[in-house]
Design an enzyme around this catalytic site. Structure first.
Site, PDB file in Angstrom:
ATOM      1  N   CYS A  55      53.020  23.664  20.603  1.00 46.13           N
ATOM      2  CA  CYS A  55      51.651  23.603  20.095  1.00 46.13           C
ATOM      3  C   CYS A  55      51.364  22.211  19.530  1.00 46.13           C
ATOM      4  O   CYS A  55      51.229  21.254  20.286  1.00 46.13           O
ATOM      5  CB  CYS A  55      51.424  24.701  19.062  1.00 46.13           C
ATOM      6  SG  CYS A  55      49.676  25.021  18.705  1.00 46.13           S
ATOM      7  N   GLU A  71      58.002  31.396  21.345  1.00 51.80           N
ATOM      8  CA  GLU A  71      58.893  32.102  20.419  1.00 51.80           C
ATOM      9  C   GLU A  71      58.424  33.521  20.134  1.00 51.80           C
ATOM     10  O   GLU A  71      59.234  34.398  19.804  1.00 51.80           O
ATOM     11  CB  GLU A  71      59.025  31.337  19.099  1.00 51.80           C
ATOM     12  CG  GLU A  71      57.755  31.194  18.282  1.00 51.80           C
ATOM     13  CD  GLU A  71      56.940  29.967  18.619  1.00 51.80           C
ATOM     14  OE1 GLU A  71      56.057  29.587  17.817  1.00 51.80           O
ATOM     15  OE2 GLU A  71      57.185  29.369  19.679  1.00 51.80           O
ATOM     16  N   HIS A  92      52.985  29.396  22.332  1.00 51.67           N
ATOM     17  CA  HIS A  92      54.074  29.708  21.398  1.00 51.67           C
ATOM     18  C   HIS A  92      55.059  30.671  22.068  1.00 51.67           C
ATOM     19  O   HIS A  92      54.965  31.893  21.897  1.00 51.67           O
ATOM     20  CB  HIS A  92      53.522  30.343  20.123  1.00 51.67           C
ATOM     21  CG  HIS A  92      52.784  29.397  19.237  1.00 51.67           C
ATOM     22  ND1 HIS A  92      53.381  28.748  18.180  1.00 51.67           N
ATOM     23  CD2 HIS A  92      51.487  28.989  19.261  1.00 51.67           C
ATOM     24  CE1 HIS A  92      52.484  27.976  17.584  1.00 51.67           C
ATOM     25  NE2 HIS A  92      51.333  28.103  18.218  1.00 51.67           N
TER      26      HIS A  92
END
Length: 641
Positions: A452, A581, A579
């Protein structure tokens, strides 16, 4: 193999006997008032059941907050899912905020983003990782959402002129929300869940949580006893002065819970060290529960061990009896994989160090999903993760004059790291330090991943040092820059802050086959990952970067938004606007994070040459990346078995 027969009540016994004695002489036949016939074959040890009433498991906490209710709730869900049941989860946060989107990470940890764009509490990230499910924003209930819902109904005239009160209107709204959301499918098969695990945030006795406690006091009777279970998580402290484990806080917490109308079916005692049997018996006696209903969870080396501890203390057998669940007492292959994963984590010897350069480094929960994604990847390749948090301000030149010790310590960490990660964030504070870290990774050919804001700053750094655009910047930090390489999105609303970003799961299309990240994703033409940003790379300037070797290998479906960057002639220099994750799972690590760990350990090329499969020595047959993994082995009790 399990067979169900639904028949009329008059002929039920006769037909059951016929089947047991003639067709299947070695099977056990179970029936119920619901006219359900369930067969369990002893040889396989597999039991599958037809639909039954939704079972609700409420997890409350006492003594202190942050005691681990989220991990306990996730672990319970994991155990029940391993028994072949479909599980969903709901988190209740008693604060008045509508959602977690406007929180500072120092308030409640990171803001977790869901597929539908919901900005929610980080505990929903635990649920998704443990249970491998996809939740929705309505799985996170807040006081703000409930009151907003009730007030809107009042304004609409739904209450027919009645006085709107906490009881019954707020409490009814809570119960209605829970019952409706519990039915929403969260697995890939889109089937209705059978178990709903509900975590009530905060501690019993908090004034803001009282309406929710009252709602569940009423709800236990509406759902019926055989469909509702309360688990209370409490602390057993051990003062250093005496070394004795104290039960009084737990006694008082259970007393307060009972005073509010809820009686715990299980008491989960958290402690620093394993609890002695005498303490268990004391809690059993003074809290009016059987010794088997007192569960101990002490601090362990990893959260992967928690489901194993719960299973070892007979929680499957208890749930089977308490909630009338048609499941076996023994754990399944899925739970065995968790055991393998936990054991493997504890015996890792090789270490890979990653420097996380961010601005919220004082609290590890601020980057909880980033840490977990790195941990999943490290575990998959048989390495122990050494995550070094570096405050990006301490890398800036101004810090050298202000505090030279912190400055040199920060740079020492950065220089000795095997890989560098710059995560997402907002605001100008610390950005120059992040740019310094990115420049170091690029020039010294250190494996780098920017997420990001980390990707956006990688573009800014490249523009300044490789394109010689000295004033290149993001309009977030310098609205008047002559070289705006990062700009705000056209749909960005600079007014309201909550829910105004580009949020949720979006598709990213690879525009070239010659991409490291595409190979890591299994050579897919596109990927779908979760986003949370207001700014993007300026698409009008991308050709300048590509001429110098910074390739934009992924973009959105319209081709306007830059999603992935890769630098040529570098071991691993990758930036992603999304993102990844948030989608990482213990047995399915996120490809961008896995690539970072592979590059940091010098094994990326070998991994790509094997077709993105882990070697047998690394896989241990628990990860989906191993050669022998398959959906059938992963979920042996699924409906497709």
């Amino acid at each position: 193999m399990v067979i169900f027969i639904v028949c009329c009540r008059r002929s039920f016994q006769f037909r059951s006997l016929q089947i047991e004695s003639v067709i299947f002489p070695d099977v056990n036949v179970h029936s119920s008032e619901a006219n359900l016939c369930c067969f369990r074959f002893p040889a396989q040890g597999v039991c599958m059941c037809a639909d039954f009433p939704m079972k609700y498991i409420l997890v409350t906490g006492g003594v202190i907050s942050g005691i681990g209710k989220g991990i306990i709730a996730s672990s319970i869900g994991t155990i029940l899912k391993s028994c072949g049941l479909r599980v969903t989860a709901i988190k209740i946060d008693p604060y008045i905020n509508i959602d977690a989107g406007t929180f500072s990470p120092y308030e409640h940890g990171e803001v977790f983003v869901l597929n539908d764009g919901g900005e929610v509490d980080l505990d929903l990230g635990n649920y998704e990782r443990f249970l491998d499910i996809s939740l929705y924003k309505d799985n996170n209930i807040t006081t703000g959402k409930i009151y907003q819902h009730v007030i809107n109904k009042e304004r609409h005239g739904d209450y027919l002129g009645k006085t709107v009160q906490v009881v019954p209107h707020i409490t009814d709204a809570v119960q209605e929300w829970v019952m409706n959301q519990a039915k929403v499918p969260v697995d890939d098969d889109k089937k209705e869940p059978q178990i709903c695990v509900i975590e009530l945030g905060g501690t019993i006795g908090d004034i803001e949580g009282m309406p929710f406690v009252e709602a569940f006091r009423q709800f236990q009777f509406k759902a019926k006893r055989e469909n509702f279970c309360n688990i209370h998580v409490s602390l057993v402290p051990q003062p250093n002065a005496t070394g004795e484990q104290k039960t009084k806080p737990t006694q008082n917490s259970v007393r307060a819970l009972r005073g509010l109308g809820l009686s715990p079916d299980l008491i989960v005692c958290r402690s620093a060290k394993p609890i002695e049997m005498a303490v268990k018996e004391k809690i059993s006696m003074f809290c009016h529960v059987e010794p088997e209903q007192v569960i101990f969870i002490h601090d362990v080396s990893s959260t992967y061990r928690v489901p194993i501890l719960l299973e070892e203390q007979g929680i499957i057998k208890y749930f089977k009896q308490r909630l009338n669940l048609p499941i076996d007492d023994q754990p399944s292959d899925l739970l065995m994989k968790w055991k393998k994963m936990a054991c493997r984590y504890e015996r890792l010897l090789k270490v890979c160090s990653i420097a996380l350069v961010g601005k919220y480094t004082k609290l590890s929960d601020c980057y909880a999903s980033v840490f977990k994604a790195l941990e999943h990847s490290a575990l998959a390749i048989n390495y122990k993760l050494d995550l070094m948090y570096i405050d990006s301000i301490e890398l800036e030149r101004s810090m050298e004059a202000e505090n030279s010790v912190k400055y040199h310590q920060a740079w020492h960490k950065l220089c000795k790291a095997d890989g560098i990660l710059v995560p997402g964030g907002f605001g100008i504070r610390g950005t120059e330090g992040k740019l310094q870290a990115i420049s170091w990774a690029r020039t010294k050919k250190k494996p780098f991943l920017g997420v990001c804001l980390g990707m956006q700053l990688a573009v800014v750094e490249f523009a300044r040092n490789c394109l010689n655009w000295e004033d290149a910047n993001s309009t977030e930090f310098d609205p008047d820059t002559k070289n705006p390489v990062v700009i705000d999105m056209p749909e960005h609303n600079p007014g309201d802050m909550g829910g105004t970003m580009r949020l949720g799961k979006r598709r990213t299309v690879f525009k070239t086959e010659n991409s490291v990240l595409r190979k890591l994703y299994g050579d897919e033409m596109f990927v779908e990952e979760r986003h949370r940003h207001r700014y993007e790379v300026n698409p009008e300037l991308t050709h300048c970067f590509e001429e110098k070797g910074l390739k934009f290998v992924g973009h959105d479906t319209e081709g306007n938004r830059m999603e992935i960057i890769e630098l040529e002639n570098h071991p691993y220099f990758v930036g992603v606007q999304f993102h990844p994750e948030f989608s990482s799972r213990p047995m399915k690590p996120s490809p961008p994070y896995l690539g970072l760990l592979l590059a940091a350990t010098g094994t990326l090329n070998a991994y790509l040459q094997r077709g993105c499969k882990l070697s047998p020595s690394n896989s241990d047959s628990y990860s989906d990346l191993s050669d022998d993994s398959s959906p059938e082995k992963e979920f042996p009790y699924s409906d497709t078995s």
